[in-house]
Design an enzyme around this catalytic site. Structure first.
Site, PDB file in Angstrom:
ATOM      1  N   LYS A  18       0.853  -1.189   0.000  1.00 60.37           N
ATOM      2  CA  LYS A  18       0.000   0.000   0.000  1.00 60.37           C
ATOM      3  C   LYS A  18       0.890   1.240   0.000  1.00 60.37           C
ATOM      4  CE  LYS A  18      -3.210   3.092   0.779  1.00 60.37           C
ATOM      5  NZ  LYS A  18      -4.116   3.520  -0.308  1.00 60.37           N
ATOM      6  N   CYS A  57      -2.219  10.141  -6.288  1.00 59.35           N
ATOM      7  CA  CYS A  57      -3.306   9.874  -5.344  1.00 59.35           C
ATOM      8  C   CYS A  57      -4.332  11.003  -5.473  1.00 59.35           C
ATOM      9  CB  CYS A  57      -2.802   9.817  -3.904  1.00 59.35           C
ATOM     10  SG  CYS A  57      -4.163   9.573  -2.734  1.00 59.35           S
TER      11      CYS A  57
HETATM   12  O1  LIG Z   1      -7.335   7.096  -1.466  1.00 62.35           O
HETATM   13  C1  LIG Z   1      -6.284   6.414  -1.577  1.00 62.35           C
HETATM   14  O2  LIG Z   1      -5.615   5.963  -0.604  1.00 62.35           O
HETATM   15  C2  LIG Z   1      -5.860   6.169  -2.979  1.00 62.35           C
HETATM   16  N1  LIG Z   1      -6.847   5.800  -3.840  1.00 62.35           N
HETATM   17  C3  LIG Z   1      -6.599   5.631  -5.186  1.00 62.35           C
HETATM   18  O3  LIG Z   1      -7.504   5.282  -5.980  1.00 62.35           O
HETATM   19  N2  LIG Z   1      -5.340   5.822  -5.657  1.00 62.35           N
HETATM   20  C4  LIG Z   1      -4.316   6.191  -4.843  1.00 62.35           C
HETATM   21  O4  LIG Z   1      -3.175   6.354  -5.330  1.00 62.35           O
HETATM   22  C5  LIG Z   1      -4.585   6.352  -3.446  1.00 62.35           C
HETATM   23  I1  LIG Z   1      -3.012   6.844  -2.193  1.00 62.35           I
END
Ligand SMILES: O=C(O)c1[nH]c(=O)[nH]c(=O)c1I
Length: 315
Positions: free
Chosen positions: A44, A133
């Site tokens: 993650k 993100c």
């Molecule tokens: O909301 C998130 O944690 C997230 N959700 C996404 O769909 N892509 C990302 O790179 C991330 I960092």
């Protein structure tokens, strides 16, 4: 059919892996991927410190995909650095592990990259720098600001001497493909590009109660799944043609072996699975791997690498 792929200094049994963020936040989840039929796995996206992320409900599966506004919840850099200390292996039993970093600031990302560079297992870890993100309120996507992206890559390449990769957002305009490729091609140590992250800021409405599906950002969140396959394929192909020295990792809309095959045709060497992995669990990898194998055999390929980039246009 030989499904093994040798890229980025490693050999993977097959091209399949998880998309960062899905089934990879805890040791249990990561071990379930390690035990699965996937060729490799990625952690993650992490920040310097543990984060709770956005308030729930922040993820919803949908008939044709998913919407999420997780807000970067993760156990923090040290947790994942500890995980790869035990699990990343070199030598014969090599199972290289991808490591996703998404600092809240450029300095945080550079600091974590520097630590990863010094990690004892550093040679068996592949950094995927997340510049896309879409869900941290107030934090615009780096990948959509070309100057920001250049600054981040200058900061990370200054402290991270190994080849690494970038997780890119989807682009939707030829000029943006050109501009992003120009920035990325200025950094030879950016050895791979992962296309795409979720399609940012979609809005899903539950019209049985006239309400948005998720709580954060008044319901706005990243879209994944079947909805995004054509956009993912376009980004894989656009960067494959613009960045011929870089490896492309495909991500977006992979539900079955044929979807993975289409990513290979478009130019991907490895293929990530997100929404479908969330829905089906790690067993999805055996199914998709076998479907891919059968499809390649039907097409008469001896190896999946023979299909990479073989997409034909209409003359
Ligand atoms: O909301 C998130 O944690 C997230 N959700 C996404 O769909 N892509 C990302 O790179 C991330 I960092």
């Amino acid at each position: 059919v030989d499904l093994s792929v040798s890229v980025l200094g490693h050999t993977f049994a097959n091209p399949l892996m998880n998309a960062a963020g899905v089934c990879c936040s805890t040791t249990e989840e990561l071990d379930s991927l390690l035990a699965s039929a996937s060729g490799t796995l990625i952690t993650k996206s992490c920040t310097a410190q543990q984060r709770d992320g956005n308030p729930a409900p922040r993820f919803k599966p949908l008939p044709l995909g998913s919407i999420n506004s997780m807000g970067l919840p993760n156990e923090g850099y040290e947790y994942y650095a500890e995980y790869v200390s035990h699990r990343a292996k070199g030598g014969a039993a090599a199972k290289p592990i991808f490591f996703s970093i998404s600092g809240m600031t450029m300095q945080d990302s550079a600091d974590m990259a520097a630590k990863l560079a010094a990690h004892p297992q550093g040679a068996n870890v592949l950094l995927e720098l997340n510049l896309s993100c879409p869900n941290v309120p107030g934090k615009p996507q780096i990948g959509y600001d070309m100057q920001d992206m250049r600054r981040y890559l200058e900061a990370v390449t200054a402290v991270y001497p190994r080849p690494f990769g970038v997780k890119l957002p989807p682009y939707f305009d030829m000029a943006h493909f050109d501009q992003a490729a120009e920035v990325l091609n200025a950094f030879p140590s950016v050895a791979f590009l992962t296309c795409i992250n979720s399609v940012g800021n979609g809005l899903v409405i539950d019209d049985t109660c006239d309400t948005v599906a998720i709580k954060p950002k008044n319901g706005f969140g990243g879209i994944g799944g079947e909805y995004v396959l054509p956009t993912a394929l376009a980004n894989v192909n656009a960067f494959r043609t613009r960045c011929p020295e870089k490896v492309i990792i495909g991500c977006g809309g992979v539900l079955c072996g044929r979807d993975a095959y289409q990513h290979l045709l478009a130019g991907a060497s490895l293929v990530q699975v997100g929404t479908q992995l969330w829905k089906e669990g790690p067993d999805a990898f055996r199914r998709i791997r076998d479907e891919l194998q059968a499809h390649l055999a039907r097409k008469g390929y001896g190896a999946d690498r023979d299909a990479i980039g073989k997409l034909k246009v209409i003359e």
